[in-house]
Design an enzyme around this catalytic site. Structure first.
Site, PDB file in Angstrom:
ATOM      1  N   LYS A   1       0.851  -1.188   0.000  1.00  0.00           N
ATOM      2  CA  LYS A   1       0.000   0.000   0.000  1.00  0.00           C
ATOM      3  C   LYS A   1       0.890   1.243   0.000  1.00  0.00           C
ATOM      4  CE  LYS A   1      -3.980   1.772   2.636  1.00  0.00           C
ATOM      5  NZ  LYS A   1      -4.801   1.575   3.862  1.00  0.00           N
TER       6      LYS A   1
ATOM      7  N   SER B   1      -9.773  -1.137   6.641  1.00  0.00           N
ATOM      8  CA  SER B   1      -9.163  -0.965   5.318  1.00  0.00           C
ATOM      9  C   SER B   1      -8.395  -2.150   4.775  1.00  0.00           C
ATOM     10  CB  SER B   1      -8.243   0.243   5.323  1.00  0.00           C
ATOM     11  OG  SER B   1      -9.009   1.395   5.148  1.00  0.00           O
TER      12      SER B   1
ATOM     13  N   SER C   1      -9.677   1.353   2.455  1.00  0.00           N
ATOM     14  CA  SER C   1      -8.839   2.184   1.637  1.00  0.00           C
ATOM     15  C   SER C   1      -7.729   1.434   0.907  1.00  0.00           C
ATOM     16  CB  SER C   1      -8.193   3.272   2.501  1.00  0.00           C
ATOM     17  OG  SER C   1      -7.358   2.685   3.488  1.00  0.00           O
TER      18      SER C   1
END
Ligand code: GLN
Length: 463
Positions: free
Chosen positions: A68, A167, A143
């Site tokens: 990420k 997330s 996310s």
């Protein structure tokens, strides 16, 4: 076919495949698909050479990661999905990155995300939304939508995300992969951009529970650079597992398809040797509002560092005549809508006069939620719930309605409020879209969690 780290590792060790073959198949998949899916913000072409240098016996040998883009890899761009960090180059490796390197893993790219990890659909990225690879009209969740979509779409065999309110688990459920949020304080956040520090935790995306466990074991551990980390993990597996089903997670707002699917999954495990008991977590309905207040308060403090002086659109600085103008220009132009919304809400709930009414009250609710779980875990070993109230929604469907977007976190924020470990595991599908089940355990009882979820996986996937 999706291959696990374990399978890749065995083929590499026995000479049935080579680092070249493994990496080039992922790279060609990225070339073919990433333009449309937009899962990756950057791609590393040197993963093959990196793998060739690794010792074959290391536990993460053969693991090819998408990370990420709020986690630092030295010398690489790290944007947090935000225009404000578009040109930021990471000056050091995050502890998780160091550990993955040491344990034999390699990196193939950085994954797209909602700006500073704020969102549930990856539509809040300044670099365009990620699409769900299983249905490109739909969101991959967020996310950490980039790494989840990359694992689901065979661009890699492993991913790392961060989970502040869901997330990792929610995008895992939307993309049909395994996502794991460890106990708060088991994985170091040094080199991970903070969103809401009392909730943030780092964890893996994978194609199997076993892979998630291998990654977790490699990245966990005390780190002097993150003072909340500890070495308290239990390693005593119980044989007989009692599962709690909280009635508050099956009421209003949940789509009938999700409910039916989870009930079917429960029925399947009932037939094996698990005991199942209905339980109550009475304060569940207050979890989301409490999370919103505490999260926004911490966000407002954490975002203060992006001022254009320490971090930010430095190129704007010479244009400003005063320091105030520099701040306003940087933050005004650099941050997106959702981040600004949360900064405003957070500074409001922390301001004199509102602090007691909102922030303190939310902290009290947080304690009640944790107590609910403590009581429940006196009776059961793990708790099973849905991950999300709906199937993956359409791109554009909720972006203009932040309240309904936030509702997709309703079942995941409780684990962050109480610091619990929780896994999102695929358990079937509906209308061609994946459904995820969430399994939670007591803090530091990852042992029981993995033991139970490996069994559920076998039952649900008929392995
Ligand atoms: N979707 C949640 C939010 O928008 C959780 C985000 C996260 O876990 N980083 O706050």
């Amino acid at each position: 076919m999706k291959t696990t780290i374990k399978e890749t590792q065995e083929k590499l060790r026995s000479g049935k495949t080579s680092p070249k073959k493994v990496v080039s198949s992922f790279l060609s998949r990225i070339k073919e698909r990433n333009k449309e899916i937009n899962a990756l913000l950057s791609v590393f072409e040197n993963a093959q050479e990196e793998m060739e240098k690794k010792d074959k016996n290391l536990p993460l040998y053969g693991a090819v990661f998408v990370i990420k883009d709020n986690i630092l890899i030295k010398g690489e761009r790290c944007t947090a999905g935000s225009k404000i960090l578009e040109h930021y180059i990471a000056p050091f490796d995050a502890t998780v990155i160091e550990k993955i390197k040491e344990k034999g893993g390699v990196f193939i790219g950085k994954g797209n995300l909602d700006e500073f990890a704020m969102g549930s659909s990856t539509e809040n990225s300044s670099f365009g939304p990620t699409k769900n690879p299983l249905n490109t009209q739909r969101v991959p969740g967020g996310s950490s939508g980039g790494p989840a979509a990359a694992v689901a779409d065979k661009m890699c065999n492993a991913g790392i995300g961060s989970d502040t309110g869901g997330s990792i688990r929610q995008p895992a459920a939307f993309c049909g992969v395994v996502g794991f949020k460890p106990t708060y304080g088991t994985v170091s956040r040094s080199g991970v951009m903070s969103m809401a520090s009392s909730f943030d935790q780092v964890g893996p995306f994978a194609n199997s529970v076993e892979d998630a466990k291998i990654i977790f074991e490699a990245i966990q551990g005390k780190d002097y650079r993150d003072s909340v980390t500890s070495d308290l993990l239990r390693k005593k597996v119980k044989n007989k597992i009692k599962i709690g089903i909280p009635k508050e997670y099956f009421v209003k707002g949940i789509e009938e398809d999700i409910k039916k699917n989870i009930e079917k999954a429960i029925a399947k495990i009932k037939g094996s040797d698990f005991e199942i008991e209905e339980i109550s977590l009475p304060h569940t309905e207050y979890a989301l509002p409490a999370y919103e207040i505490i999260m926004a308060s911490e966000v407002s403090a954490n975002m203060a560092r992006y001022d254009g002086i320490r971090y930010g659109l430095e190129f704007e600085r010479p244009k400003a005549k005063t320091i105030e103008e520099a701040y306003l220009k940087n933050r005004g132009e650099g941050f997106g809508k959702e981040v600004k919304r949360r900064i405003i809400l957070g500074t409001y709930s922390l301001s004199a006069g509102y602090y007691d009414a909102y922030y303190i009250k939310a902290q009290k609710i947080r304690s009640l939620i944790a107590e609910d779980f403590d009581k429940a875990f006196r009776k059961v070993d793990v708790i099973l719930t849905p991950v999300t109230p709906t199937l993956p929604f359409k791109i554009g469907e909720k972006i203009e309605d932040p309240l309904s977007m936030h509702l997709s976190d309703i079942f995941t924020v409780t684990a962050n409020l109480a610091g619990l470990p929780a896994i999102s595991l695929p358990c079937g599908e509906s209308k061609g879209l994946p459904v995820g089940a969430q399994i939670l355990a007591k803090r530091f009882h990852e042992d029981i969690l993995f033991f139970a979820t490996e069994k559920f996986e076998k039952i649900w996937l008929n392995k």
